[in-house]
Scaffold this motif. Structure first.
Motif, PDB file in Angstrom:
ATOM      1  N   THR A 193       0.805  -1.227   0.000  1.00  0.00           N
ATOM      2  CA  THR A 193       0.000   0.000   0.000  1.00  0.00           C
ATOM      3  C   THR A 193       0.841   1.282   0.000  1.00  0.00           C
ATOM      4  O   THR A 193       0.338   2.351  -0.331  1.00  0.00           O
ATOM      5  N   GLY A 194       2.129   1.167   0.330  1.00  0.00           N
ATOM      6  CA  GLY A 194       3.002   2.342   0.256  1.00  0.00           C
ATOM      7  C   GLY A 194       4.102   2.189  -0.777  1.00  0.00           C
ATOM      8  O   GLY A 194       5.027   2.994  -0.849  1.00  0.00           O
ATOM      9  N   THR A 197       4.719   5.223  -3.149  1.00  0.00           N
ATOM     10  CA  THR A 197       4.684   6.568  -2.554  1.00  0.00           C
ATOM     11  C   THR A 197       5.886   7.368  -3.051  1.00  0.00           C
ATOM     12  O   THR A 197       7.002   6.857  -3.089  1.00  0.00           O
ATOM     13  N   ASN A 293      -6.253  -3.175   4.267  1.00  0.00           N
ATOM     14  CA  ASN A 293      -5.782  -2.172   3.315  1.00  0.00           C
ATOM     15  C   ASN A 293      -5.731  -2.835   1.939  1.00  0.00           C
ATOM     16  O   ASN A 293      -5.694  -4.075   1.849  1.00  0.00           O
ATOM     17  N   ALA A 313       7.934  -6.270  12.187  1.00  0.00           N
ATOM     18  CA  ALA A 313       7.384  -4.937  12.489  1.00  0.00           C
ATOM     19  C   ALA A 313       5.931  -4.809  12.034  1.00  0.00           C
ATOM     20  O   ALA A 313       5.194  -3.961  12.525  1.00  0.00           O
ATOM     21  N   SER A 314       5.521  -5.653  11.081  1.00  0.00           N
ATOM     22  CA  SER A 314       4.171  -5.548  10.517  1.00  0.00           C
ATOM     23  C   SER A 314       3.179  -6.494  11.171  1.00  0.00           C
ATOM     24  O   SER A 314       2.002  -6.499  10.826  1.00  0.00           O
ATOM     25  N   ILE A 316       1.839  -6.766  14.249  1.00  0.00           N
ATOM     26  CA  ILE A 316       0.720  -6.215  15.048  1.00  0.00           C
ATOM     27  C   ILE A 316      -0.392  -5.777  14.108  1.00  0.00           C
ATOM     28  O   ILE A 316      -1.561  -6.108  14.303  1.00  0.00           O
ATOM     29  N   SER A 317      -0.014  -5.052  13.049  1.00  0.00           N
ATOM     30  CA  SER A 317      -1.018  -4.557  12.100  1.00  0.00           C
ATOM     31  C   SER A 317      -1.728  -5.724  11.415  1.00  0.00           C
ATOM     32  O   SER A 317      -2.947  -5.694  11.227  1.00  0.00           O
ATOM     33  N   ASN A 320      -4.100  -7.344  13.901  1.00  0.00           N
ATOM     34  CA  ASN A 320      -5.267  -6.468  14.069  1.00  0.00           C
ATOM     35  C   ASN A 320      -6.236  -6.642  12.908  1.00  0.00           C
ATOM     36  O   ASN A 320      -7.454  -6.682  13.086  1.00  0.00           O
TER      37      ASN A 320
ATOM     38  N   PRO B  31       2.254   2.308  17.618  1.00  0.00           N
ATOM     39  CA  PRO B  31       3.145   1.441  16.825  1.00  0.00           C
ATOM     40  C   PRO B  31       2.393   0.583  15.803  1.00  0.00           C
ATOM     41  O   PRO B  31       2.618  -0.613  15.700  1.00  0.00           O
ATOM     42  N   ILE B  32       1.489   1.201  15.069  1.00  0.00           N
ATOM     43  CA  ILE B  32       0.701   0.486  14.059  1.00  0.00           C
ATOM     44  C   ILE B  32       1.127   1.003  12.689  1.00  0.00           C
ATOM     45  O   ILE B  32       1.300   2.212  12.508  1.00  0.00           O
ATOM     46  N   GLU B  33       1.263   0.095  11.725  1.00  0.00           N
ATOM     47  CA  GLU B  33       1.659   0.492  10.368  1.00  0.00           C
ATOM     48  C   GLU B  33       0.435   0.823   9.528  1.00  0.00           C
ATOM     49  O   GLU B  33      -0.671   0.359   9.809  1.00  0.00           O
ATOM     50  N   ASN B  34       0.667   1.584   8.458  1.00  0.00           N
ATOM     51  CA  ASN B  34      -0.377   1.899   7.466  1.00  0.00           C
ATOM     52  C   ASN B  34      -1.618   2.514   8.104  1.00  0.00           C
ATOM     53  O   ASN B  34      -2.743   2.145   7.773  1.00  0.00           O
ATOM     54  N   ASN B  91       4.330   4.284   7.146  1.00  0.00           N
ATOM     55  CA  ASN B  91       3.278   4.637   6.176  1.00  0.00           C
ATOM     56  C   ASN B  91       2.064   5.260   6.862  1.00  0.00           C
ATOM     57  O   ASN B  91       0.934   4.828   6.685  1.00  0.00           O
TER      58      ASN B  91
END
Lengths: 464, 210
Positions: A193-194, A197, A293, A313-314, A316-317, A320, B31-34, B91
């Motif tokens: 998604t980035g 950019t 996303n 690092a990704s 958690i997202s 979620n 600390p959440i991305e996007n 991001n």
């Protein structure tokens, strides 16, 4: 060294440049809707300014309007005030408005092209990130904020840092039942998604050349979903045939002159892009998103990645997103039951999208568990749907048409998907709450939406 | 155009924004991305016709439950964390061009957003509203999250004049990029419209040639 298509159009619109700063770029066409413009018009009033070039701005309410009973006053007083404010601003500043009830009203990115306001070689802006749609004509088109809307109204110019350039080539031919939407979702899943950019993207290659004008708009529309400010396609005979004869297209001698210029609008053979990527278009399958996303997409018969495939690092997202969607890492989603289907938006609300959807549901019946919202992108699209008898096919299959607008794409009006419900949607964003608080969005093509609408489940359109 | 010439152009500029001064502050970690602009300010709050009040609905769907009560484990509802600086995952600000997102961040009281990566339109919108987006390295960002986790009183110092951000816990300092034009706008509280109009003769000259 040769120039890219982007360079040619950008360089032709530079008014002046600030050293170690942005470029002052002239804007040929400015579109405005009701949500991102009122504060800009207020800014002009506070400064005592007029609109610098009123003939270059066109207004249409689209985001915050109902898709039923548009002939009656808008029931929500706050929404009504916002739409009325657009009308007042059009009157006060002498601008063209295609208001509610006007035969040209519709989603701004649908009506610009269909009226010939969008043309090759132009710079086009709007306070809306999906302005990238207009890049399909070989234009530099990008979304801006409200402060920038005010700049354009005041000076017909904008200050912009020059972006980097990227070319994405799609070689080979698309498979059966694979659309421009699938091509875009595939690309965004690959790049994230980035991933684009900072870049302005040019799409090229055999699969792009073979796209219709409306398919090109779908692809360019979604450029922002991988972070690119805009996407563009060099104009060719497909473009010229589409533009010719539309209301605001050049006519007679002016057409011949414009056409000669438009034919020069392509990247030179020796042009160098800051980044260049090539995909095999023939490998792309019908796509669907599983996360929150647009980069979280996969082939419709694929499986969601497992946690160990996600960067630390990704995670958690990612977790979620799985929790929000009610999905688990590593699972298939094909065959899962869905609740809503939305056909529409500036991404997939044009006549070809309705033709595809209707052809797929013809002779079948809408599944009982599905609520379907079919929302044409404009009144001109709606008129064409009726002229072709598509509305009858849809009614026979248990569907009904609503009135044009952005509708459930961003759910500013009443078209909200309830919390926890799954919607297969032809729109452009599956962010948390995008289609209503707690709504779970699965982005897909009109064909995948049609397959889900008649089976009530996530279904590969090749299997119906 | 040289910066000194540009500053002369701005003599009559209306000062819309506050001047940006060096900030030393504790920070709020996210600390959440996007993090997209629909999360920063959901679409149903975009019906307003002024720029006021968006701070109350910053991150509304993460911050409040359906009944409008604060969700206690969301960071903005945790009194342990506060400050004029928001530190967010990679991001930040993707998606919609809505400037309402920048108004919400500014309206809440943040003057700086720190991340390893920003979406373009949000970055521009933030700068146009006196909010400074500061891009740091992934490791600098990871350190900030770890340190604030251990000690919520950890501070950062953001110095726009020298284009530096300092992690006052470890003493690590990074420089960040911003173009000279926007830097001057922020330091002096200027916005762009008078600058654009000061070039009216150039705009008209362009129109004559096209």
């Amino acid at each position: 060294m040769g120039k890219t298509l982007f360079d040619k159009i950008w360089d032709a619109h530079v008014v002046t440049a600030v050293e170690d700063g942005p470029t002052q770029l002239y804007i040929d066409r400015h579109f405005c809707h009701e949500v991102t413009s009122p504060q800009a018009f207020d800014g002009l009033r506070k400064r005592g300014l007029k609109v610098f070039r009123p003939e270059k701005t066109t207004l249409s309410p689209d985001h915050n309007i109902p898709t039923l009973n548009q002939e009656k006053p808008i029931a929500d007083p706050v929404s009504k005030f916002q739409v009325d404010t657009l009308t007042k601003n059009a009157q006060d500043f002498g601008l063209t408005l295609y208001g509610l009830g006007h035969e040209k009203n519709g989603i701004i990115h649908v009506i610009g092209p269909e009226n010939g306001l969008t043309q090759p070689g132009m710079t086009i802006v709007c306070g809306d990130s999906h302005t990238s749609t207009h890049g399909a004509f070989g234009a530099i088109a990008f979304g801006i904020g409200t402060s920038e809307v005010e700049m354009v109204l005041a000076s017909q110019c904008i200050l912009q840092p020059r972006p980097k350039t990227m070319r994405i080539n799609f070689e080979g031919k698309l498979q059966n039942a694979v659309t421009a939407k699938d091509l875009a979702l595939y690309m965004i899943a690959e790049l994230t998604t980035g991933g684009a950019t900072g870049y302005f993207v040019e799409y090229a290659g055999e699969a792009i050349r073979n796209l219709s004008m409306e398919e090109r708009m779908t692809l360019c529309n979604l450029s922002i979903e991988m972070g690119a400010r805009g996407g563009m396609i060099a104009p060719d005979q497909v473009t010229f045939d589409y533009v010719k004869g539309r209301e605001f297209a050049p006519k007679g001698e002016a057409w011949e002159k414009a056409l000669a210029y438009w034919k020069t609008l392509k990247s030179d053979n020796d042009a160098i892009f800051d980044r260049e990527i090539t995909f095999d278009a023939s490998a792309i399958q019908p796509m669907i998103t599983y996360g929150t996303n647009p980069g979280m997409g996969m082939a419709i018969n694929g499986t969601i990645p497992t946690l160990d495939a996600i960067d630390e690092a990704s995670r958690i997202s990612f977790q979620n997103a799985m929790k929000y969607m009610g999905f688990s890492a590593g699972e298939k989603i094909e065959g899962k039951q869905i609740d809503y289907v939305f056909l529409g938006s500036c991404t997939n609300g044009r006549i070809e999208d309705f033709r595809q959807f209707a052809a797929a549901v013809k002779g079948k019946m809408k599944a009982d568990n599905v609520t379907a919202w079919l929302v044409p992108g404009s009144w001109m699209v709606e008129k064409q749907i009726k002229a072709e008898g598509i509305d009858k096919i849809l009614v026979e299959a248990g569907f009904e048409l609503r009135q044009p607008g952005c509708s459930a794409c961003l759910a500013m009006n009443e078209d909200k998907v309830p919390a926890g419900k799954y919607a297969v949607s032809t729109s452009n964003r599956n962010f948390e709450g995008r289609q209503g608080p707690g709504a779970r969005t699965l982005l897909a093509s009109p064909l995948v939406a049609a397959a889900a609408a008649v089976t009530g489940k996530i279904t590969d359109p090749r299997n119906i | 155009m040289k910066i000194c010439v540009f500053l002369r152009h701005l003599r009559s500029n209306i000062k819309i924004m506050e001047k940006f001064k060096t900030i030393t502050s504790t920070f709020v970690p996210l600390p959440i991305e996007n993090v997209d602009t629909d999360q920063i300010i959901p679409a149903r709050f975009l019906k307003a016709t002024t720029k006021d009040g968006f701070g109350n609905n910053l991150f509304a769907d993460w911050r409040y439950d359906k009944a409008g009560n604060p969700i206690t484990d969301f960071v903005l509802n945790n009194p342990t964390y506060s400050g004029e600086v928001l530190v967010a995952g990679k991001n930040f600000g993707s998606g919609s061009s809505r400037e309402h997102a920048a108004w919400a961040v500014a309206g809440y009281g943040f003057k700086v957003v720190v991340s390893s990566f920003f979406a373009d339109i949000f970055k521009g919108n933030a700068l146009n509203n006196g909010v400074l987006p500061v891009v740091v390295s992934e490791s600098f960002l990871a350190d900030l999250f770890a340190e604030v986790n251990a000690d919520p009183k950890t501070t950062v110092t953001v110095d726009l004049e020298n284009q530096t951000i300092t992690d006052n816990k470890s003493g690590k300092k990074e420089t960040f990029q911003i173009n000279a034009y926007k830097k001057n706008c922020l330091l002096n509280g200027y916005d762009d419209i008078d600058f654009l109009l000061s070039n009216k003769d150039k705009i008209e000259a362009w129109e004559k040639n096209n």
